[in-house]
Design an enzyme around this catalytic site. Structure first.
Site, mmCIF file in Angstrom:
data_model
loop_
_atom_site.group_PDB
_atom_site.id
_atom_site.type_symbol
_atom_site.label_atom_id
_atom_site.label_comp_id
_atom_site.label_asym_id
_atom_site.label_seq_id
_atom_site.Cartn_x
_atom_site.Cartn_y
_atom_site.Cartn_z
ATOM 1 N N ASP A 164 -21.121 -77.310 -40.857
ATOM 2 C CA ASP A 164 -19.606 -78.445 -41.466
ATOM 3 C C ASP A 164 -19.901 -79.518 -40.743
ATOM 4 O OD1 ASP A 164 -17.528 -77.041 -42.829
ATOM 5 O OD2 ASP A 164 -16.766 -76.143 -41.936
ATOM 6 N N ASP A 168 -17.824 -78.196 -49.767
ATOM 7 C CA ASP A 168 -16.677 -77.659 -49.897
ATOM 8 C C ASP A 168 -16.393 -79.030 -50.560
ATOM 9 O OD1 ASP A 168 -16.819 -75.873 -47.846
ATOM 10 O OD2 ASP A 168 -16.280 -77.171 -46.300
#
Length: 210
Positions: free
Chosen positions: A151, A185
């Protein structure tokens, strides 16, 4: 929207997702960040579980973290086949474009994170206190199915103390927006939001179909 166009969109999202992850993984030390704007940072973290860093073992204490990781990854793989079939079926039936687009986004995002979970453990060494190498001679930081999801997108739009008059959380330090996420995401979230906002268009009743 045809299956071919859906596949092209999925490929584009996957490329952007994986290129951004590989770049961050091979140029940043874990938790390193770069400020792009006051409200946007590239902040490298790794997610070992589900959303918000939770793990399957948090809900089923009798299983270990590693077994929980394998179970979660296998579940995601099974789910991606189901989503893929849904996409194929929707295009063959001539379903609304908004439905096909939403499914394609969800599929691309899910597949992007599955690639991390399945392969990153053997493709990279770890990022603790060092910049990771791609295909290191000594081997990766873990075995197959034990990779961590990369991330890096962080939007701390607001940081400060909440007003004292607010109930429960008054006076506490607050960050909006706290989660750190990735392109995959974003694709998944966008797909689900489209299904919710355009629900009637995505799932028309029989008498609404032209």
């Amino acid at each position: 929207m045809s299956l071919k166009k859906s596949m092209i969109l999925i490929l584009i999202i996957l490329l952007i997702d994986q290129i951004s992850k590989i770049y961050v993984k091979t140029h940043f030390v874990l938790t390193e960040d770069i400020t792009v704007f006051n409200w946007f940072k590239i902040y490298f973290i790794e997610n070992d579980g589900m959303a918000w860093g939770t793990k399957l073992s948090d809900f089923i204490p009798i299983i270990s973290d590693r077994m929980g990781k394998i179970g979660l990854t296998l579940f995601r793989i099974v789910a991606i086949f189901g989503i893929g079939y849904w996409l194929y079926s929707a295009t063959k039936k001539g379903s609304p474009k908004v439905l096909i687009l939403a499914i394609a986004l969800i599929f691309a995002g899910a597949l992007g994170n599955i690639i991390d979970s399945v392969f990153y453990g053997i493709l990279f060494d770890d990022s603790y206190g060092q910049i990771a190498s791609f295909l290191p001679e000594a081997g990766g930081y873990d075995t197959i199915f034990h990779g961590k999801v990369v991330d890096m997108l962080y939007f701390p739009v607001y940081k400060g103390y909440l007003p004292e008059w607010l109930p429960i959380y008054g006076g506490e330090y607050f960050t909006f927006f706290e989660p750190v996420f990735n392109i995959a995401d974003v694709a998944i979230s966008t797909g689900f939001i489209m299904l919710i906002v355009f629900n009637k268009k995505a799932f028309p009743k029989n008498d609404d179909v032209d």
